[in-house]
Motif scaffolding. Structure first.
Motif, PDB file in Angstrom:
ATOM      1  N   MET A 153       0.839  -1.169   0.000  1.00 55.06           N
ATOM      2  CA  MET A 153       0.000   0.000   0.000  1.00 55.06           C
ATOM      3  C   MET A 153       0.891   1.242   0.000  1.00 55.06           C
ATOM      4  N   PHE A 154       0.525   2.195  -0.812  1.00 61.54           N
ATOM      5  CA  PHE A 154       1.250   3.455  -0.889  1.00 61.54           C
ATOM      6  C   PHE A 154       0.645   4.449   0.094  1.00 61.54           C
ATOM      7  N   LYS A 155       1.487   5.049   0.920  1.00 67.03           N
ATOM      8  CA  LYS A 155       1.062   6.066   1.884  1.00 67.03           C
ATOM      9  C   LYS A 155       1.462   7.429   1.324  1.00 67.03           C
ATOM     10  N   LEU A 156       0.489   8.227   0.925  1.00 63.39           N
ATOM     11  CA  LEU A 156       0.790   9.511   0.304  1.00 63.39           C
ATOM     12  C   LEU A 156       0.289  10.709   1.100  1.00 63.39           C
ATOM     13  N   ASP A 157      -0.436  10.473   2.200  1.00 62.15           N
ATOM     14  CA  ASP A 157      -0.974  11.596   2.959  1.00 62.15           C
ATOM     15  C   ASP A 157       0.131  12.437   3.600  1.00 62.15           C
ATOM     16  N   ALA A 158       1.301  11.863   3.839  1.00 61.11           N
ATOM     17  CA  ALA A 158       2.413  12.605   4.444  1.00 61.11           C
ATOM     18  C   ALA A 158       3.023  13.627   3.472  1.00 61.11           C
ATOM     19  N   LEU A 159       2.757  13.485   2.192  1.00 55.52           N
ATOM     20  CA  LEU A 159       3.351  14.385   1.198  1.00 55.52           C
ATOM     21  C   LEU A 159       3.027  15.853   1.453  1.00 55.52           C
ATOM     22  N   SER A 160       1.838  16.124   1.962  1.00 55.86           N
ATOM     23  CA  SER A 160       1.419  17.513   2.156  1.00 55.86           C
ATOM     24  C   SER A 160       2.267  18.247   3.201  1.00 55.86           C
ATOM     25  N   LYS A 161       2.960  17.501   4.054  1.00 57.95           N
ATOM     26  CA  LYS A 161       3.791  18.117   5.093  1.00 57.95           C
ATOM     27  C   LYS A 161       5.271  18.147   4.709  1.00 57.95           C
ATOM     28  N   MET A 162       5.602  17.654   3.524  1.00 55.50           N
ATOM     29  CA  MET A 162       7.007  17.550   3.116  1.00 55.50           C
ATOM     30  C   MET A 162       7.442  18.734   2.264  1.00 55.50           C
ATOM     31  N   THR A 163       8.744  19.028   2.338  1.00 58.39           N
ATOM     32  CA  THR A 163       9.334  19.995   1.415  1.00 58.39           C
ATOM     33  C   THR A 163       9.429  19.335   0.045  1.00 58.39           C
ATOM     34  N   THR A 164       9.726  20.123  -0.961  1.00 59.99           N
ATOM     35  CA  THR A 164       9.862  19.576  -2.314  1.00 59.99           C
ATOM     36  C   THR A 164      10.923  18.491  -2.361  1.00 59.99           C
ATOM     37  N   GLU A 165      12.084  18.763  -1.793  1.00 60.86           N
ATOM     38  CA  GLU A 165      13.158  17.760  -1.846  1.00 60.86           C
ATOM     39  C   GLU A 165      12.801  16.510  -1.048  1.00 60.86           C
ATOM     40  N   LYS A 207       9.830  15.295  -0.755  1.00 61.83           N
ATOM     41  CA  LYS A 207       8.911  14.556  -1.643  1.00 61.83           C
ATOM     42  C   LYS A 207       9.688  13.754  -2.673  1.00 61.83           C
ATOM     43  N   TYR A 208      10.723  14.353  -3.229  1.00 64.18           N
ATOM     44  CA  TYR A 208      11.508  13.669  -4.261  1.00 64.18           C
ATOM     45  C   TYR A 208      12.290  12.494  -3.678  1.00 64.18           C
ATOM     46  N   LYS A 209      12.790  12.655  -2.458  1.00 65.84           N
ATOM     47  CA  LYS A 209      13.470  11.541  -1.789  1.00 65.84           C
ATOM     48  C   LYS A 209      12.477  10.410  -1.519  1.00 65.84           C
ATOM     49  N   TYR A 210      11.273  10.779  -1.099  1.00 70.67           N
ATOM     50  CA  TYR A 210      10.233   9.787  -0.849  1.00 70.67           C
ATOM     51  C   TYR A 210       9.825   9.089  -2.159  1.00 70.67           C
ATOM     52  N   MET A 211       9.791   9.843  -3.230  1.00 72.49           N
ATOM     53  CA  MET A 211       9.483   9.283  -4.547  1.00 72.49           C
ATOM     54  C   MET A 211      10.482   8.168  -4.896  1.00 72.49           C
ATOM     55  N   LEU A 212      11.747   8.369  -4.590  1.00 78.14           N
ATOM     56  CA  LEU A 212      12.771   7.350  -4.849  1.00 78.14           C
ATOM     57  C   LEU A 212      12.569   6.125  -3.965  1.00 78.14           C
ATOM     58  N   ILE A 213      12.177   6.349  -2.719  1.00 74.59           N
ATOM     59  CA  ILE A 213      11.891   5.227  -1.817  1.00 74.59           C
ATOM     60  C   ILE A 213      10.708   4.418  -2.347  1.00 74.59           C
ATOM     61  N   LEU A 214       9.671   5.121  -2.796  1.00 75.88           N
ATOM     62  CA  LEU A 214       8.481   4.428  -3.316  1.00 75.88           C
ATOM     63  C   LEU A 214       8.797   3.596  -4.553  1.00 75.88           C
ATOM     64  N   VAL A 215       9.556   4.153  -5.490  1.00 74.99           N
ATOM     65  CA  VAL A 215       9.843   3.402  -6.717  1.00 74.99           C
ATOM     66  C   VAL A 215      10.772   2.216  -6.418  1.00 74.99           C
ATOM     67  N   GLU A 216      11.692   2.409  -5.490  1.00 73.03           N
ATOM     68  CA  GLU A 216      12.564   1.292  -5.085  1.00 73.03           C
ATOM     69  C   GLU A 216      11.720   0.172  -4.478  1.00 73.03           C
ATOM     70  N   GLY A 217      10.809   0.519  -3.588  1.00 78.74           N
ATOM     71  CA  GLY A 217       9.942  -0.479  -2.968  1.00 78.74           C
ATOM     72  C   GLY A 217       9.075  -1.193  -3.987  1.00 78.74           C
ATOM     73  N   GLN A 218       8.514  -0.435  -4.923  1.00 80.64           N
ATOM     74  CA  GLN A 218       7.672  -1.015  -5.965  1.00 80.64           C
ATOM     75  C   GLN A 218       8.456  -1.998  -6.824  1.00 80.64           C
ATOM     76  N   CYS A 219       9.571  -1.534  -7.343  1.00 79.25           N
ATOM     77  CA  CYS A 219      10.320  -2.342  -8.313  1.00 79.25           C
ATOM     78  C   CYS A 219      11.056  -3.518  -7.670  1.00 79.25           C
ATOM     79  N   SER A 220      11.433  -3.371  -6.401  1.00 82.99           N
ATOM     80  CA  SER A 220      12.147  -4.470  -5.744  1.00 82.99           C
ATOM     81  C   SER A 220      11.203  -5.608  -5.345  1.00 82.99           C
ATOM     82  N   SER A 221       9.906  -5.315  -5.269  1.00 80.93           N
ATOM     83  CA  SER A 221       8.956  -6.338  -4.831  1.00 80.93           C
ATOM     84  C   SER A 221       8.097  -6.896  -5.966  1.00 80.93           C
TER      85      SER A 221
END
Length: 165
Positions: A1-13, A15-29
């Protein structure tokens, strides 16, 4: 499950770091390239602000053919060397365009697009396609987006077997 509600409290950078974590998690599994790339376009669209299109074009018989994306319907085929996507593929260089209306030969799939960034997908010296992002804002993309999107493509290259597509 993707958790995206935390994005609204993040800085731009952040968000981009989190984007990399999400794609790593997606592609590794997940091993299916199409499933991963479909989710990859959704991850970008969810984590990056002020986009109207995010997706992929894949090299097929010497031209770029539309792949998974988020946004309005797009051009099905783009010749290598034509438009921003075709130029990125031909030159194997990131194209960061502040105003697409000033780009000679720009291909307008969505009339709302005003700026664009396209990253060639190159692995083992083979061009497999491009990652294309459009924005309705002029000058939307900066070195920060270029840096994190290059890392994003690197993550995809780590897990995606491009010959599968």
């Amino acid at each position: 499950m993707f958790k995206l509600d935390a994005l609204s409290k993040m800085t731009t950078e952040e968000k981009y770091k989190y984007m990399l974590i999400l794609v790593e998690g997606q592609c590794s599994s997940e091993k299916d390239a199409l499933a991963n790339l479909s989710n990859a376009s959704a991850i970008i669209k969810s984590c990056m602000d002020k986009l109207n299109w995010a997706g992929f074009y894949f090299m097929r018989s010497g031209e770029l053919v539309l792949g998974p994306f988020q946004g309005l319907p797009a051009c099905n085929r783009i010749a290598v060397g034509k438009g921003v996507c075709g130029t990125a593929a031909a030159e194997r260089k990131i194209q960061r365009i502040a105003n697409v209306h000033d780009f000679p030969g720009h291909i307008a799939c969505d009339s709302a697009s005003n700026s664009e960034i396209v990253l060639p997908i190159v692995k083992d010296n083979v061009v497999y396609g491009v990652l294309d992002l459009d924005s309705p804002e002029l000058n939307r993309f900066t070195e920060l987006e270029e840096q994190y999107l290059a890392k994003f493509v690197d993550k995809l290259n780590k897990y995606i077997n491009w010959d599968e597509l």
